[in-house]
Design a protein around this motif. Sequence first.
Motif, PDB file in Angstrom:
ATOM      1  N   ARG A  27       0.830  -1.201   0.000  1.00 12.66           N
ATOM      2  CA  ARG A  27       0.000   0.000   0.000  1.00 12.66           C
ATOM      3  C   ARG A  27       0.865   1.252   0.000  1.00 12.66           C
ATOM      4  N   PHE A  28       1.899   1.254   0.858  1.00 12.77           N
ATOM      5  CA  PHE A  28       2.814   2.388   0.952  1.00 12.77           C
ATOM      6  C   PHE A  28       3.519   2.620  -0.381  1.00 12.77           C
ATOM      7  N   ASN A  29       4.055   1.564  -0.967  1.00  7.01           N
ATOM      8  CA  ASN A  29       4.843   1.701  -2.189  1.00  7.01           C
ATOM      9  C   ASN A  29       3.986   2.170  -3.354  1.00  7.01           C
ATOM     10  N   GLU A  30       2.728   1.716  -3.383  1.00  6.29           N
ATOM     11  CA  GLU A  30       1.831   2.168  -4.452  1.00  6.29           C
ATOM     12  C   GLU A  30       1.595   3.670  -4.340  1.00  6.29           C
ATOM     13  N   ASP A  31       1.397   4.170  -3.120  1.00  4.99           N
ATOM     14  CA  ASP A  31       1.242   5.616  -2.918  1.00  4.99           C
ATOM     15  C   ASP A  31       2.493   6.358  -3.365  1.00  4.99           C
ATOM     16  N   TYR A  32       3.646   5.792  -3.017  1.00  2.00           N
ATOM     17  CA  TYR A  32       4.892   6.489  -3.322  1.00  2.00           C
ATOM     18  C   TYR A  32       5.149   6.540  -4.832  1.00  2.00           C
ATOM     19  N   LEU A  33       4.903   5.442  -5.507  1.00  2.00           N
ATOM     20  CA  LEU A  33       5.198   5.365  -6.944  1.00  2.00           C
ATOM     21  C   LEU A  33       4.171   6.088  -7.798  1.00  2.00           C
ATOM     22  N   ASN A  34       3.011   6.414  -7.210  1.00  2.00           N
ATOM     23  CA  ASN A  34       1.949   7.088  -7.969  1.00  2.00           C
ATOM     24  C   ASN A  34       1.551   8.375  -7.250  1.00  2.00           C
ATOM     25  N   PRO A  35       2.326   9.433  -7.444  1.00  2.00           N
ATOM     26  CA  PRO A  35       1.999  10.704  -6.785  1.00  2.00           C
ATOM     27  C   PRO A  35       0.575  11.141  -7.121  1.00  2.00           C
ATOM     28  N   PRO A  36      -0.137  11.707  -6.162  1.00  2.00           N
ATOM     29  CA  PRO A  36      -1.544  12.080  -6.394  1.00  2.00           C
ATOM     30  C   PRO A  36      -1.671  13.217  -7.401  1.00  2.00           C
ATOM     31  N   SER A  37      -2.822  13.269  -8.055  1.00  2.00           N
ATOM     32  CA  SER A  37      -3.101  14.400  -8.935  1.00  2.00           C
ATOM     33  C   SER A  37      -3.207  15.671  -8.095  1.00  2.00           C
ATOM     34  N   ARG A  38      -3.208  16.814  -8.775  1.00  2.69           N
ATOM     35  CA  ARG A  38      -3.243  18.080  -8.034  1.00  2.69           C
ATOM     36  C   ARG A  38      -4.491  18.207  -7.168  1.00  2.69           C
ATOM     37  N   ASP A  39      -5.640  17.840  -7.730  1.00  3.94           N
ATOM     38  CA  ASP A  39      -6.879  17.947  -6.954  1.00  3.94           C
ATOM     39  C   ASP A  39      -6.861  17.015  -5.754  1.00  3.94           C
ATOM     40  N   VAL A  40      -6.392  15.802  -5.976  1.00  3.49           N
ATOM     41  CA  VAL A  40      -6.323  14.838  -4.879  1.00  3.49           C
ATOM     42  C   VAL A  40      -5.341  15.324  -3.819  1.00  3.49           C
ATOM     43  N   TYR A  41      -4.210  15.862  -4.255  1.00  5.00           N
ATOM     44  CA  TYR A  41      -3.213  16.318  -3.288  1.00  5.00           C
ATOM     45  C   TYR A  41      -3.713  17.512  -2.485  1.00  5.00           C
ATOM     46  N   LEU A  42      -4.473  18.397  -3.125  1.00 12.43           N
ATOM     47  CA  LEU A  42      -5.038  19.525  -2.387  1.00 12.43           C
ATOM     48  C   LEU A  42      -6.005  19.042  -1.308  1.00 12.43           C
ATOM     49  N   SER A  43      -6.776  17.996  -1.621  1.00 15.61           N
ATOM     50  CA  SER A  43      -7.667  17.431  -0.600  1.00 15.61           C
ATOM     51  C   SER A  43      -6.857  16.745   0.500  1.00 15.61           C
ATOM     52  N   MET A  44      -5.702  16.174   0.137  1.00 15.48           N
ATOM     53  CA  MET A  44      -4.826  15.559   1.133  1.00 15.48           C
ATOM     54  C   MET A  44      -4.226  16.625   2.052  1.00 15.48           C
ATOM     55  N   ILE A  45      -3.875  17.772   1.486  1.00 15.54           N
ATOM     56  CA  ILE A  45      -3.357  18.872   2.303  1.00 15.54           C
ATOM     57  C   ILE A  45      -4.430  19.352   3.277  1.00 15.54           C
ATOM     58  N   GLU A  46      -5.672  19.444   2.772  1.00 12.47           N
ATOM     59  CA  GLU A  46      -6.782  19.860   3.640  1.00 12.47           C
ATOM     60  C   GLU A  46      -6.938  18.879   4.806  1.00 12.47           C
ATOM     61  N   LYS A  47      -6.878  17.582   4.508  1.00  7.98           N
ATOM     62  CA  LYS A  47      -6.989  16.586   5.569  1.00  7.98           C
ATOM     63  C   LYS A  47      -5.787  16.657   6.504  1.00  7.98           C
ATOM     64  N   ALA A  48      -4.606  16.934   5.946  1.00  9.88           N
ATOM     65  CA  ALA A  48      -3.393  17.037   6.763  1.00  9.88           C
ATOM     66  C   ALA A  48      -3.517  18.181   7.761  1.00  9.88           C
ATOM     67  N   VAL A  49      -4.000  19.330   7.297  1.00 15.93           N
ATOM     68  CA  VAL A  49      -4.147  20.497   8.184  1.00 15.93           C
ATOM     69  C   VAL A  49      -5.141  20.182   9.299  1.00 15.93           C
ATOM     70  N   TRP A  50      -6.253  19.544   8.937  1.00 13.26           N
ATOM     71  CA  TRP A  50      -7.251  19.187   9.949  1.00 13.26           C
ATOM     72  C   TRP A  50      -6.668  18.188  10.956  1.00 13.26           C
ATOM     73  N   SER A  51      -5.926  17.194  10.461  1.00 15.75           N
ATOM     74  CA  SER A  51      -5.325  16.197  11.350  1.00 15.75           C
ATOM     75  C   SER A  51      -4.335  16.840  12.310  1.00 15.75           C
ATOM     76  N   LEU A  52      -3.536  17.779  11.813  1.00 16.19           N
ATOM     77  CA  LEU A  52      -2.555  18.443  12.665  1.00 16.19           C
ATOM     78  C   LEU A  52      -3.228  19.324  13.711  1.00 16.19           C
ATOM     79  N   MET A  53      -4.288  20.015  13.317  1.00 20.69           N
ATOM     80  CA  MET A  53      -5.003  20.874  14.276  1.00 20.69           C
ATOM     81  C   MET A  53      -5.716  20.040  15.338  1.00 20.69           C
ATOM     82  N   LEU A  54      -6.413  18.982  14.910  1.00 17.64           N
ATOM     83  CA  LEU A  54      -7.111  18.123  15.857  1.00 17.64           C
ATOM     84  C   LEU A  54      -6.110  17.392  16.755  1.00 17.64           C
TER      85      LEU A  54
END
Length: 417
Positions: free
Chosen positions: A173-200
């Motif tokens: 699972r990890f290697n698949e994520d690493y070898l396939n960087p997310p699209s811009r839209d997906v990555y922006l949603s990942m950043i949004e989740k990252a910010v929420w996770s860090l704040m919570l």
Amino acid sequence: MSELLQSLPNWQPYGTPKYFGILILALLPIIIALFFRRRLPIYESLVSVAFITLMFGGAKYQQFFALLFYLVWQAIVVFAYQTYRQKADNKWVFFFSVLISLLPLIIVKVMPAVLGVNSLLGFLGISYLTFRSVTMIMEMRDGELKAVTFWPFFRFMNFMPTISSGPIDRFRRFNEDYLNPPSRDVYLSMIEKAVWSLMLGAFYKFIMAHIFGDILLPKAQQFALHAGGLFNWQTLLVMYAYGFYLFFDFAGYSLFAIGISYLMGIKTPTNFNKPFIARDLKDFWNRWHMSLSFWFRDFVFMRLVYIMMKRKIFKNRNTTSSVAYLLNMTLMGFWHGVTWYYIAYGVFHGVGLIINDWWVRRKKTINKTRKKNGQPLLPDNKWTHALGIFITFNVVMLSLLLFSGFLDQLWFHHFPK
């Protein structure tokens, strides 16, 4: 080398706002590159190595050498078994490989209990790295993992955000994520989740865990020890304070690790999902420390059930699953440490899951009989659901009191004046 490590500061992961500030600055090139769907493999590796080195700087410099030894050890075991598995498949070679992979962790866990001293092989995160390496060996045996090379192995084992306390990830699972960087839209949603996770995570760890762990828990322990005896009402305060402290502290850490992982383009698995609203113990273990409970479910419980059913050790399938529950949870208790209260914690949950399964089967039988006789089924509504949550919550809190080791202090190491 030793002098250099001793001169470095000792930075515990996610311990201070300063740590986060420096870490985010170090991650900026990675974030920018991922925005354009690019990886910076060399820079990412350097960042991980740098922060891991600082984690073992200062007074903990010896753990750095233990980590290096451990990584070499696991690389030899994993790649030796991979080479063998490509040619043959003997179960005893598999068992031996798993045992050799587990050996450093076994030594680290057993030495304090047997000799009263900590092993020089120990370092922060050895348990979670062991889960990674053992999983790879097991998946190689199953034929799900066939061609692992050194750099992906190194990258997976040394992934900085989760190295010290998880969540537990799996190589494919990890290697698949690493070898396939997310699209811009997906990555922006990942950043949004990252910010929420860090704040919570900050709210959980720096506010709630501080209230329960640093303010309430010491006072409750003092009151309970002063009262003495086998149990007292003050111990209930310890039970709830410790239970909430453990959740907020560990869940907060997990949220930090998930948030930083997402910033690095890796969707590390969730570790906690509102565990205190679980209706029963089985539901609880589907919500609490999920990456650990799912690992034990997939690689211990299911394999125990398969082996016992294949060899027909028990005629009854329910007996098979009950024995597997007890062995699985007892092993989880041993994994936490070789002390009576960790082991008792595992046995407690093993027995609890057996009772849980018995009641589910019993309820089905009763409802079947009642339906046949034209009687109403046992109630299953919001009130019974709430009752299940209430009972499960208090059973879990009692188990966490056992896990805390406070009863060991109250019963065996408390000498009132």
